[in-house]
Every structure is written in C-alpha cells, then in structure tokens.
Design an enzyme around this catalytic site. Structure first.
Site, PDB file in Angstrom:
ATOM      1  N   SER A 185      -0.974 -11.155   4.513  1.00 45.58           N
ATOM      2  CA  SER A 185      -2.248 -10.280   4.051  1.00 45.58           C
ATOM      3  C   SER A 185      -2.426 -10.960   2.728  1.00 45.58           C
ATOM      4  O   SER A 185      -1.151 -11.985   1.560  1.00 45.58           O
ATOM      5  CB  SER A 185      -1.915  -9.676   3.666  1.00 45.58           C
ATOM      6  OG  SER A 185      -2.417  -8.471   2.495  1.00 45.58           O
ATOM      7  N   TYR A 207       4.601  -2.388   2.981  1.00 49.58           N
ATOM      8  CA  TYR A 207       3.807  -3.399   4.091  1.00 49.58           C
ATOM      9  C   TYR A 207       3.848  -4.373   3.164  1.00 49.58           C
ATOM     10  O   TYR A 207       4.140  -4.985   4.037  1.00 49.58           O
ATOM     11  CB  TYR A 207       2.386  -2.266   3.941  1.00 49.58           C
ATOM     12  CG  TYR A 207       1.663  -2.828   4.426  1.00 49.58           C
ATOM     13  CD1 TYR A 207       0.841  -3.666   6.034  1.00 49.58           C
ATOM     14  CD2 TYR A 207       0.485  -3.527   3.522  1.00 49.58           C
ATOM     15  CE1 TYR A 207       0.285  -4.567   5.988  1.00 49.58           C
ATOM     16  CE2 TYR A 207      -0.482  -4.672   3.622  1.00 49.58           C
ATOM     17  CZ  TYR A 207      -0.316  -5.018   4.766  1.00 49.58           C
ATOM     18  OH  TYR A 207      -1.749  -5.774   5.563  1.00 49.58           O
ATOM     19  N   LYS A 214       4.992  -8.094   5.103  1.00 48.68           N
ATOM     20  CA  LYS A 214       4.204  -9.538   4.636  1.00 48.68           C
ATOM     21  C   LYS A 214       4.638 -10.324   4.362  1.00 48.68           C
ATOM     22  O   LYS A 214       5.361 -11.907   4.693  1.00 48.68           O
ATOM     23  CB  LYS A 214       2.931  -9.199   4.465  1.00 48.68           C
ATOM     24  CG  LYS A 214       1.939  -8.378   5.115  1.00 48.68           C
ATOM     25  CD  LYS A 214       1.897  -9.127   6.848  1.00 48.68           C
ATOM     26  CE  LYS A 214       1.447  -8.119   7.841  1.00 48.68           C
ATOM     27  NZ  LYS A 214       1.420  -7.988   9.124  1.00 48.68           N
TER      28      LYS A 214
HETATM   29  C1  UD1 Z   1      -5.771  -2.554   0.877  1.00 45.28           C
HETATM   30  C2  UD1 Z   1      -3.837  -2.472   0.478  1.00 45.28           C
HETATM   31  C3  UD1 Z   1      -3.874  -4.631   0.918  1.00 45.28           C
HETATM   32  C4  UD1 Z   1      -3.965  -4.298   2.857  1.00 45.28           C
HETATM   33  C5  UD1 Z   1      -5.286  -3.845   3.293  1.00 45.28           C
HETATM   34  C6  UD1 Z   1      -5.048  -3.661   4.511  1.00 45.28           C
HETATM   35  C7  UD1 Z   1      -3.753  -1.617  -1.081  1.00 45.28           C
HETATM   36  C8  UD1 Z   1      -3.468  -1.117  -2.482  1.00 45.28           C
HETATM   37  N1  UD1 Z   1      -4.087  -2.612  -0.801  1.00 45.28           N
HETATM   38  O1  UD1 Z   1      -6.539  -3.962   0.273  1.00 45.28           O
HETATM   39  O2  UD1 Z   1      -2.919  -4.683   0.850  1.00 45.28           O
HETATM   40  O3  UD1 Z   1      -3.309  -5.198   2.960  1.00 45.28           O
HETATM   41  O4  UD1 Z   1      -5.554  -3.382   2.189  1.00 45.28           O
HETATM   42  O5  UD1 Z   1      -6.812  -3.641   5.044  1.00 45.28           O
HETATM   43  O6  UD1 Z   1      -4.008  -0.470  -1.029  1.00 45.28           O
HETATM   44  N2  UD1 Z   1     -11.776   2.035  -3.283  1.00 45.28           N
HETATM   45  C9  UD1 Z   1     -12.348   2.580  -3.086  1.00 45.28           C
HETATM   46  N3  UD1 Z   1     -12.769   3.619  -3.008  1.00 45.28           N
HETATM   47  C10 UD1 Z   1     -12.372   4.395  -1.377  1.00 45.28           C
HETATM   48  C11 UD1 Z   1     -11.157   2.996  -1.136  1.00 45.28           C
HETATM   49  C12 UD1 Z   1     -10.893   2.034  -1.839  1.00 45.28           C
HETATM   50  O7  UD1 Z   1     -13.184   2.609  -4.915  1.00 45.28           O
HETATM   51  O8  UD1 Z   1     -11.942   5.230  -1.130  1.00 45.28           O
HETATM   52  C13 UD1 Z   1     -11.876   0.546  -3.614  1.00 45.28           C
HETATM   53  C14 UD1 Z   1     -10.732   0.148  -3.715  1.00 45.28           C
HETATM   54  O9  UD1 Z   1     -10.041   0.485  -5.157  1.00 45.28           O
HETATM   55  C15 UD1 Z   1     -10.982  -1.197  -3.892  1.00 45.28           C
HETATM   56  C16 UD1 Z   1     -11.784  -1.893  -2.835  1.00 45.28           C
HETATM   57  O10 UD1 Z   1     -12.107  -0.493  -2.855  1.00 45.28           O
HETATM   58  O11 UD1 Z   1     -10.902  -2.038  -5.115  1.00 45.28           O
HETATM   59  C17 UD1 Z   1     -10.762  -2.436  -1.352  1.00 45.28           C
HETATM   60  O12 UD1 Z   1     -10.131  -1.213  -0.990  1.00 45.28           O
HETATM   61  P1  UD1 Z   1      -9.242  -1.317   0.464  1.00 45.28           P
HETATM   62  O13 UD1 Z   1     -10.763  -1.164   1.535  1.00 45.28           O
HETATM   63  O14 UD1 Z   1      -8.677  -0.519   0.058  1.00 45.28           O
HETATM   64  O15 UD1 Z   1      -8.262  -2.834   0.098  1.00 45.28           O
HETATM   65  P2  UD1 Z   1      -7.417  -2.988  -0.931  1.00 45.28           P
HETATM   66  O16 UD1 Z   1      -7.056  -1.901  -1.791  1.00 45.28           O
HETATM   67  O17 UD1 Z   1      -8.379  -4.498  -1.491  1.00 45.28           O
END
Ligand code: UD1
Length: 339
Positions: free
Chosen positions: A125, A150, A154
């Site tokens: 990841s 997690y 990795k």
């Molecule tokens: C997350 C994990 C990452 C993992 C990946 C697996 C964290 C900090 N990171 O990545 O380690 O490998 O998932 O799928 O959890 N967002 C919103 N609202 C939401 C959900 C997300 O605004 O309800 C935003 C987040 O702040 C981020 C983006 O959307 O900027 C992507 O979020 P997400 O899909 O959770 O992925 P990551 O955080 O990048």
C-alpha cells in the site's frame, strides 16, 4: 498454469481472478470469508464463464496451509491478497492485525519455499510512504513510520519478503503498492462489499446517494490544496487487477532484474475529495448531500503516484478514468440495493 489467489473473493482479489481467467490462467482461490461473500464466485463465473476452484481456508491455521500446499504442489504463482485492511480497527485490535497479516504471510512463504515455481505477488500500500516529502511519489521515497498497525503490517510484510528473497534465490517476488483502489467491474457482477459503515470515500459516497447514509462528511476543508480538501490517487480496480496479471507474467517469464521488486500502482493523477464528489455527481446525475467537517486523524494531505516505473518496467498503464470508476461504483451500488 495454476495460480493461487489468497483473499480471492475480496474486492481487489475478485477483480484479479477475473483478469487471470480472461488471460487463460487456472485459478485456485483461498478465502476465509471473514470479509467477503461466497456469492462472489457466481459473479466471477458470470463474467468469465469459468467457475474458479475455491477452498474456504483460514491461513492462520498452519497445518491447514501445509495440507493445502501438499494437495496443490503444482502451483506456478501466488497472488497474496488475504489480509485485514481497516485502519481504525487495526488501532483497536493490533494483535489481530499482526496475526492475520503477518503470521499468514510467514506460513505462505514457508510453503512456497517447497514449490518448484516460486513466484509471489504481495499486496502492499502507498500507506508505507506516509506523508511523502515530494509529489508525485516514486518507489524511492522513504518508508515513513507507520501511522497504524495496519500500515505497519504492510511495511513489515515487505521486509519479511525481502529478507526471505535474500536467502532464497529461487523466490521471485513483487510488492505492489496500491494507491486508492475504487470502482467495480463494469458488468456490476462484482464490486466492493464494505461491512458496516464504510470508512473509505467512494463506498460512503454511493451509500449516501442511494439513501443508506444521511450525509457524507468531507474530512477537512482547510488543507493546503487547491480547494482545501485532501488529494488522493484514485485507481479503477479493473486497471489495478490487470497490473497483477502483468506483474505475474513478468515473474513467470523471468524478466525481473532482482528477486524482490516494488512498483507503485496508481494513475499518477491526484484528485481532491471535492473533485471526486463532482465526478460522482456528473456520472450519476445526482446531487450528493455532503458537509465539510474537521480533518480525520491520521490522514495525509496529499498522495499520488509517480507511475514511471510501472509504465516503463512493467509495461502497464491505467486505461480508465475517475469518471469510469465512479460510474461503475454507482452501477454496482444500485445493483446490490436492487434499485
Ligand atoms: C485509507 C487508509 C490507507 C489504506 C486505504 C485502504 C487511512 C488514514 N488510510 O486510505 O492506509 O491503505 O484506506 O483502502 O485510513 N474521506 C472523506 N470522507 C469520508 C471518507 C474519506 O472526506 O467519509 C476523505 C479522506 O479524508 C481522504 C479521501 O477521502 O482525503 C480518501 O479516504 P479513504 O477512502 O478513506 O482512503 P485513504 O485514507 O487515502
């Protein structure tokens, strides 16, 4: 040629099984069904016309792993997806994560060492980079201290494979560092099946649009980015799945320069949360109810891949867009909710 896919009924695993079968590989799936459904086999069969061989097996039980490999000593390659992946849960249950993600990896590596063909692909990841100092992120960017158990699994997983490769020159392996996999198969026969409240952005968007969730919280509107929201590299799961087949072929054809290689898998393009929402609204024709709230702890500001190594060395590149991914995710959400 027989390929073992562990976690092959999960989100990325199932899409990879489809691409392997499309390329003529015989697939054996192991899955413990802890975060997947047996019905995924029907989806794979509907797309490819081939029912993959499936064994429900818990890789934490070492004797079962040994028995499996005794019965399948003709495996030509392994793609190892089986792992737990919820960041928040890993903080609450670190030992469960180390057991699920590390013990199982060790057991599989011990068994692959007894096989004639030792080709191994590991799901890693971009979380290993943390907040990288330079964007886009190349494979040479330093691995930062993990933010969660997690993420640590990795990093440790990659180290375990690297150390094993050092003493076993027969073992050929590739670690694939995924950026943000999203979307579903365009047929809507398989897709992401998050249990409970989704933690990831795209399933939360589609569940909000379908009426399962009231409102999407956008985590942080004050990041130093063009619109204040976080930037990620969203990659269509079908493109990601195809990269696994290309990486496997590289190992099978002995094209790898060293027996442990790492590749970033992303599109190379960063998109903000608001851009992701706009893309969804465009392809679905729906307005999304969302609100900007505080930042989420542990989130990085921006992460997107430098894809040169994957493009040039692997000879793979993404073909699908963010809009394609959003459209497929939406089609999948509608299908599973019978809309
Ligand atoms: C997350 C994990 C990452 C993992 C990946 C697996 C964290 C900090 N990171 O990545 O380690 O490998 O998932 O799928 O959890 N967002 C919103 N609202 C939401 C959900 C997300 O605004 O309800 C935003 C987040 O702040 C981020 C983006 O959307 O900027 C992507 O979020 P997400 O899909 O959770 O992925 P990551 O955080 O990048």
């Amino acid at each position: 040629m027989k390929i073992l896919v562990t976690g092959g009924l999960g989100f990325i695993g199932s899409h990879t099984v489809v691409e392997l079968q499309n390329e003529g590989f015989e697939v054996v799936i192991i899955d413990d069904l802890s975060n997947s459904s047996i019905d995924v086999i029907d989806g794979i069969t509907a797309i490819t016309g081939i029912k993959p061989h499936f064994e429900q097996l818990d890789l934490k039980i070492r004797s079962k792993v040994e028995d499996f490999f005794k019965a399948h000593n003709d495996i030509a390659g392994i793609i190892h997806f089986a792992a737990s992946k919820a960041v928040g849960e890993s903080v609450q249950k670190p030992l469960m994560y180390y057991e699920n993600n590390i013990n199982t990896l060790v057991y599989v590596l011990k068994e692959i060492g007894k096989l004639q063909h030792q080709n191994f692909i590991f799901s890693s990841s971009c979380t290993v980079y943390g907040q990288a100092d330079e964007l886009p992120i190349t494979e040479n960017a330093p691995v930062k201290p993990a933010e969660s158990p997690y993420g640590n699994t990795k990093q440790i997983g990659e180290e375990i494979i690297k150390d094993t490769c050092r003493v076993n020159s027969e073992l050929n392996s590739i670690a694939l560092r995924y950026f943000n996999p999203i979307g579903a198969h365009p047929s809507a026969q398989i897709g992401e099946l998050p249990k409970g409240v989704p933690q990831n952005l795209v399933p939360f968007i589609t569940q909000t649009a379908i009426g399962l969730r009231e409102q999407l919280s956008v985590f942080g509107g004050d990041y130093p980015t063009q619109d204040g929201t976080g930037i990620r590299d969203y990659i269509h799961v079908v493109d990601l799945a195809k990269a696994h087949v290309v990486a496997l072929q590289r190992l099978l054809q002995r094209k790898n320069e060293s027996n442990f290689q790492v590749f970033n898998l992303g599109t190379g393009k960063g998109s903000s949360v608001l851009e992701a929402i706009q893309s969804f609204e465009k392809v679905s024709g729906r307005k999304l109810n969302y609100k900007i709230v505080d930042r989420r702890e542990g989130d990085v500001v921006a992460a997107y891949a430098d894809t040169n190594k994957a493009n040039d060395v692997l000879g793979w590149r993404t073909e699908l867009t963010l809009d394609d991914a959003m459209a497929s995710a939406w089609k999948w959400e509608q299908k599973i909710r019978n809309v």
